[in-house]
Scaffold this motif. Structure first.
Motif, PDB file in Angstrom:
ATOM      1  N   ILE A   1      -9.675   0.423 -11.546  1.00  0.00           N
ATOM      2  CA  ILE A   1      -8.817  -0.365 -10.657  1.00  0.00           C
ATOM      3  C   ILE A   1      -8.714  -1.771 -11.222  1.00  0.00           C
ATOM      4  O   ILE A   1      -9.731  -2.464 -11.379  1.00  0.00           O
ATOM      5  CB  ILE A   1      -9.386  -0.392  -9.226  1.00  0.00           C
ATOM      6  N   ARG A   2      -7.513  -2.190 -11.561  1.00  0.00           N
ATOM      7  CA  ARG A   2      -7.283  -3.515 -12.152  1.00  0.00           C
ATOM      8  C   ARG A   2      -6.691  -4.422 -11.071  1.00  0.00           C
ATOM      9  O   ARG A   2      -5.699  -4.062 -10.434  1.00  0.00           O
ATOM     10  CB  ARG A   2      -6.369  -3.401 -13.372  1.00  0.00           C
ATOM     11  N   VAL A   3      -7.304  -5.598 -10.898  1.00  0.00           N
ATOM     12  CA  VAL A   3      -7.023  -6.429  -9.723  1.00  0.00           C
ATOM     13  C   VAL A   3      -6.534  -7.803 -10.142  1.00  0.00           C
ATOM     14  O   VAL A   3      -7.184  -8.504 -10.933  1.00  0.00           O
ATOM     15  CB  VAL A   3      -8.276  -6.557  -8.840  1.00  0.00           C
ATOM     16  N   ALA A   4      -5.395  -8.219  -9.573  1.00  0.00           N
ATOM     17  CA  ALA A   4      -4.835  -9.537  -9.846  1.00  0.00           C
ATOM     18  C   ALA A   4      -5.490 -10.597  -8.964  1.00  0.00           C
ATOM     19  O   ALA A   4      -6.135 -10.291  -7.951  1.00  0.00           O
ATOM     20  CB  ALA A   4      -3.328  -9.512  -9.608  1.00  0.00           C
ATOM     21  N   ALA A   5      -5.304 -11.860  -9.350  1.00  0.00           N
ATOM     22  CA  ALA A   5      -5.885 -12.988  -8.619  1.00  0.00           C
ATOM     23  C   ALA A   5      -5.504 -12.940  -7.146  1.00  0.00           C
ATOM     24  O   ALA A   5      -4.390 -12.560  -6.782  1.00  0.00           O
ATOM     25  CB  ALA A   5      -5.416 -14.293  -9.246  1.00  0.00           C
ATOM     26  N   GLY A   6      -6.453 -13.331  -6.294  1.00  0.00           N
ATOM     27  CA  GLY A   6      -6.233 -13.320  -4.859  1.00  0.00           C
ATOM     28  C   GLY A   6      -7.549 -13.133  -4.143  1.00  0.00           C
ATOM     29  O   GLY A   6      -8.609 -13.009  -4.764  1.00  0.00           O
ATOM     30  N   ASN A   7      -7.498 -13.124  -2.825  1.00  0.00           N
ATOM     31  CA  ASN A   7      -8.693 -12.943  -2.008  1.00  0.00           C
ATOM     32  C   ASN A   7      -8.599 -11.595  -1.299  1.00  0.00           C
ATOM     33  O   ASN A   7      -7.616 -11.314  -0.612  1.00  0.00           O
ATOM     34  CB  ASN A   7      -8.826 -14.079  -0.990  1.00  0.00           C
TER      35      ASN A   7
ATOM     36  N   GLY B   1      -9.486 -10.592 -12.398  1.00  0.00           N
ATOM     37  CA  GLY B   1      -9.123 -11.672 -13.307  1.00  0.00           C
ATOM     38  C   GLY B   1      -7.748 -11.572 -13.925  1.00  0.00           C
ATOM     39  O   GLY B   1      -7.415 -12.335 -14.836  1.00  0.00           O
ATOM     40  N   TYR B   2      -6.908 -10.672 -13.426  1.00  0.00           N
ATOM     41  CA  TYR B   2      -5.572 -10.509 -13.999  1.00  0.00           C
ATOM     42  C   TYR B   2      -4.570 -11.470 -13.346  1.00  0.00           C
ATOM     43  O   TYR B   2      -4.700 -11.841 -12.180  1.00  0.00           O
ATOM     44  CB  TYR B   2      -5.072  -9.077 -13.805  1.00  0.00           C
ATOM     45  N   SER B   3      -3.565 -11.842 -14.121  1.00  0.00           N
ATOM     46  CA  SER B   3      -2.426 -12.567 -13.558  1.00  0.00           C
ATOM     47  C   SER B   3      -1.643 -11.612 -12.663  1.00  0.00           C
ATOM     48  O   SER B   3      -1.840 -10.394 -12.715  1.00  0.00           O
ATOM     49  CB  SER B   3      -1.532 -13.098 -14.671  1.00  0.00           C
ATOM     50  N   ASP B   4      -0.735 -12.153 -11.857  1.00  0.00           N
ATOM     51  CA  ASP B   4      -0.047 -11.317 -10.870  1.00  0.00           C
ATOM     52  C   ASP B   4       0.790 -10.216 -11.517  1.00  0.00           C
ATOM     53  O   ASP B   4       0.970  -9.145 -10.940  1.00  0.00           O
ATOM     54  CB  ASP B   4       0.844 -12.188  -9.973  1.00  0.00           C
ATOM     55  N   ASP B   5       1.291 -10.469 -12.726  1.00  0.00           N
ATOM     56  CA  ASP B   5       2.086  -9.437 -13.403  1.00  0.00           C
ATOM     57  C   ASP B   5       1.248  -8.605 -14.380  1.00  0.00           C
ATOM     58  O   ASP B   5       1.779  -7.782 -15.117  1.00  0.00           O
ATOM     59  CB  ASP B   5       3.274 -10.062 -14.139  1.00  0.00           C
ATOM     60  N   PHE B   6      -0.071  -8.853 -14.402  1.00  0.00           N
ATOM     61  CA  PHE B   6      -1.024  -8.113 -15.229  1.00  0.00           C
ATOM     62  C   PHE B   6      -0.781  -8.289 -16.734  1.00  0.00           C
ATOM     63  O   PHE B   6      -1.257  -7.507 -17.545  1.00  0.00           O
ATOM     64  CB  PHE B   6      -1.019  -6.615 -14.874  1.00  0.00           C
TER      65      PHE B   6
ATOM     66  N   ASN C   1       0.797  -1.219   0.000  1.00  0.00           N
ATOM     67  CA  ASN C   1       0.000   0.000   0.000  1.00  0.00           C
ATOM     68  C   ASN C   1       0.834   1.275   0.000  1.00  0.00           C
ATOM     69  O   ASN C   1       0.304   2.375  -0.185  1.00  0.00           O
ATOM     70  CB  ASN C   1      -0.972   0.004   1.186  1.00  0.00           C
ATOM     71  N   LYS C   2       2.163   1.133   0.187  1.00  0.00           N
ATOM     72  CA  LYS C   2       3.058   2.283   0.087  1.00  0.00           C
ATOM     73  C   LYS C   2       3.520   2.517  -1.353  1.00  0.00           C
ATOM     74  O   LYS C   2       4.150   3.535  -1.650  1.00  0.00           O
ATOM     75  CB  LYS C   2       4.265   2.096   1.003  1.00  0.00           C
ATOM     76  N   ASN C   3       3.205   1.565  -2.235  1.00  0.00           N
ATOM     77  CA  ASN C   3       3.560   1.733  -3.641  1.00  0.00           C
ATOM     78  C   ASN C   3       2.722   2.838  -4.281  1.00  0.00           C
ATOM     79  O   ASN C   3       1.650   3.210  -3.779  1.00  0.00           O
ATOM     80  CB  ASN C   3       3.340   0.428  -4.411  1.00  0.00           C
ATOM     81  N   GLU C   4       3.194   3.300  -5.415  1.00  0.00           N
ATOM     82  CA  GLU C   4       2.449   4.321  -6.148  1.00  0.00           C
ATOM     83  C   GLU C   4       1.119   3.766  -6.652  1.00  0.00           C
ATOM     84  O   GLU C   4       0.107   4.458  -6.678  1.00  0.00           O
ATOM     85  CB  GLU C   4       3.299   4.821  -7.323  1.00  0.00           C
ATOM     86  N   GLY C   5       1.114   2.496  -7.075  1.00  0.00           N
ATOM     87  CA  GLY C   5      -0.112   1.835  -7.495  1.00  0.00           C
ATOM     88  C   GLY C   5      -0.564   2.139  -8.907  1.00  0.00           C
ATOM     89  O   GLY C   5      -1.609   1.663  -9.344  1.00  0.00           O
ATOM     90  N   LYS C   6       0.209   2.896  -9.665  1.00  0.00           N
ATOM     91  CA  LYS C   6      -0.220   3.313 -11.001  1.00  0.00           C
ATOM     92  C   LYS C   6       0.466   2.553 -12.125  1.00  0.00           C
ATOM     93  O   LYS C   6       0.339   2.918 -13.297  1.00  0.00           O
ATOM     94  CB  LYS C   6       0.003   4.824 -11.170  1.00  0.00           C
ATOM     95  N   SER C   7       1.178   1.492 -11.768  1.00  0.00           N
ATOM     96  CA  SER C   7       1.814   0.672 -12.795  1.00  0.00           C
ATOM     97  C   SER C   7       1.794  -0.791 -12.351  1.00  0.00           C
ATOM     98  O   SER C   7       1.782  -1.083 -11.147  1.00  0.00           O
ATOM     99  CB  SER C   7       3.261   1.123 -13.028  1.00  0.00           C
ATOM    100  N   PRO C   8       1.799  -1.727 -13.310  1.00  0.00           N
ATOM    101  CA  PRO C   8       1.803  -3.149 -12.952  1.00  0.00           C
ATOM    102  C   PRO C   8       3.007  -3.556 -12.112  1.00  0.00           C
ATOM    103  O   PRO C   8       2.934  -4.525 -11.360  1.00  0.00           O
ATOM    104  CB  PRO C   8       1.816  -3.850 -14.316  1.00  0.00           C
TER     105      PRO C   8
END
Length: 432
Positions: A59-65, A86-91, A32-39
């Motif tokens: 907001i694009r979300v990778a697999a997880g709970n 539905g995205y893979s972890d590396d988007f 949560n300290k990341n910028e969050g604007k890039s994969p």
């Protein structure tokens, strides 16, 4: 001329605003300290992305709970932003079945109650919000009886209505999976799975605008699969499209099997367009048109596929009666005279049940088809208890024992995903 210039300026401003919409990225491996604007530098939590986002962002979300702030079990969407899972972890790829993006709270989270796992409360008449590619599963949060109402091969016993809690820490919640307290503008919910909801799976109070519920699976939910209501008392306030969804095993309100248990319903002040769905194996009906004044709503019911809804494919009010009608009986012609029905074309009864083979959990299906509720009354006038009551001047009493063979048992989430692509042209299709 002046008004035309003002309108042109407003339109130009809207186009510029949309062009500056930001993509945010969320992954369990993020921080949560990341910028969050890039994969390469995603945030860790959806709630954090919502907090940082501006209206119109995605907001694009990778697999997880994802279970909300401090694992409270629910997330509030309080601004009009879109959430895409539905995205893979590396988007680098997107597949809603392979890359499972979950809202799956546990029973321990029931102590921090929200009305829905995802709770919508935003305004904006011109907003455009998309919720796409999520699995809403309450199966891990519900309480189930360890042995009662447990057919052979089914994972759990029957669902326990609060305050009963079985072997779990907390009782089940009468929670929606996706709840709209307040939403507005254009809202699209697509490519999602709703399973094991303790209340209506999708329940929206939409102020005005368009709601599209497209290509979703609803399975083993309670009361109603999808329910969209107009929050304001204004004719045609909401234009609601429910299309290419698969809805099965919707259970009644209680284990008595007395009321509710519908795939989808039409409400007043809504234009409701229901088409190309599979509405099958529901405890009462595939479509309910009994709520509210039929003259204050418009219903288009076209090209849906029905089978084995226990009381009828459709239930409709034709004052003063409530009718239960089945496509296979040719009874749908009677609906043409119902006040709210605008269109009634191409609805079918599924002629090849083999499309479900290997796709539906077999034990769950068999238990559902055989589901019964029974009561056994007994009265012994000379029982010790009744003799005592008589001696004390009290009325003698009997007893009633009830038994249910199955009621809203947990459906395996992984197997719910098998229901994409059951039937070409009807129900939820596989994502391409």
């Amino acid at each position: 001329m002046k008004s035309i210039k003002i309108l042109a300026a407003v339109a130009a401003f809207c186009l510029v605003s949309q062009s500056f919409a930001t993509d945010w990225y969320v992954s369990p491996s993020g921080k949560n300290k990341n910028e969050g604007k890039s994969p390469s530098a995603p945030l860790k939590n959806i709630w954090k992305a919502i907090e940082l986002a501006s209206n119109g962002d995605v907001i694009r979300v990778a697999a997880g709970n994802y279970n909300g702030q401090m694992k409270q079990g629910w997330i509030k969407l309080d601004k009009p932003v879109s959430i895409i899972g539905g995205y893979s972890d590396d988007f680098s790829s997107r597949d809603v079945v392979k890359n499972k993006t979950l809202f799956q709270p546990t029973n321990e989270m029931n102590g921090t109650k929200g009305q829905g796992i995802l709770h919508l409360n935003y305004k904006g008449a011109n907003s455009k919000v998309v919720i796409d590619g999520f699995i809403f599963d309450q199966g891990e949060a519900n309480s189930y009886h360890p042995v009662e109402g447990k057919p052979e091969g089914v994972e759990t016993g029957m669902w326990l209505e609060p305050p009963s809690k079985g072997n779990t820490t907390f009782p089940s919640l009468n929670n929606y999976s996706l709840y709209g307290e307040n939403s507005e503008g254009d809202l699209t919910i697509q490519n999602c799975v709703f399973v094991n909801a303790g209340n209506i799976a999708l329940n929206l109070n939409h102020v005005a605008g368009k709601v599209k519920v497209l290509n979703n699976i609803f399975i083993a939910n309670r009361i109603v699969g999808a329910n969209v209501q107009a929050k304001q008392n204004k004719v045609d306030a909401v234009d609601y499209e429910f299309a290419y969804n698969t809805v099965m095993f919707t259970w009644t309100r209680t284990k008595l099997f007395e009321d509710m248990g519908y795939s989808v319903r039409a409400n007043t002040n809504c234009i409701t367009r229901i088409h190309n769905n599979i509405l099958a194996l529901n405890m009462m009906a595939g479509f309910d048109n009994t709520k509210g004044d039929p003259k204050s709503k418009k219903v288009y019911l076209d090209k849906n596929a029905f089978i084995l809804n226990k009381k009828g494919d459709v239930t409709v009010t034709v004052s003063p009666n409530i009718l239960w009608l089945n496509v296979a009986d040719g009874a749908f012609e009677d609906l043409e005279d119902a006040p709210s029905i605008q269109s009634l074309n191409g609805n079918i009864s599924i002629s090849d049940p083999s499309i479900f083979k290997g796709k539906i959990n077999q034990a769950y299906l068999e238990g559902f088809l055989n589901a019964t509720y029974t009561e056994q009354a007994s009265y012994n006038e000379n029982s010790p208890a009744n003799l005592f009551r008589a001696a004390m001047g009290l009325n003698k009493q009997g007893s009633i024992k009830s038994k249910v063979s199955m009621f809203m048992n947990k459906y395996p989430m992984e197997e719910a995903l098998n229901l994409f692509g059951l039937m070409e042209g009807y129900g939820a299709q596989k994502q391409k």
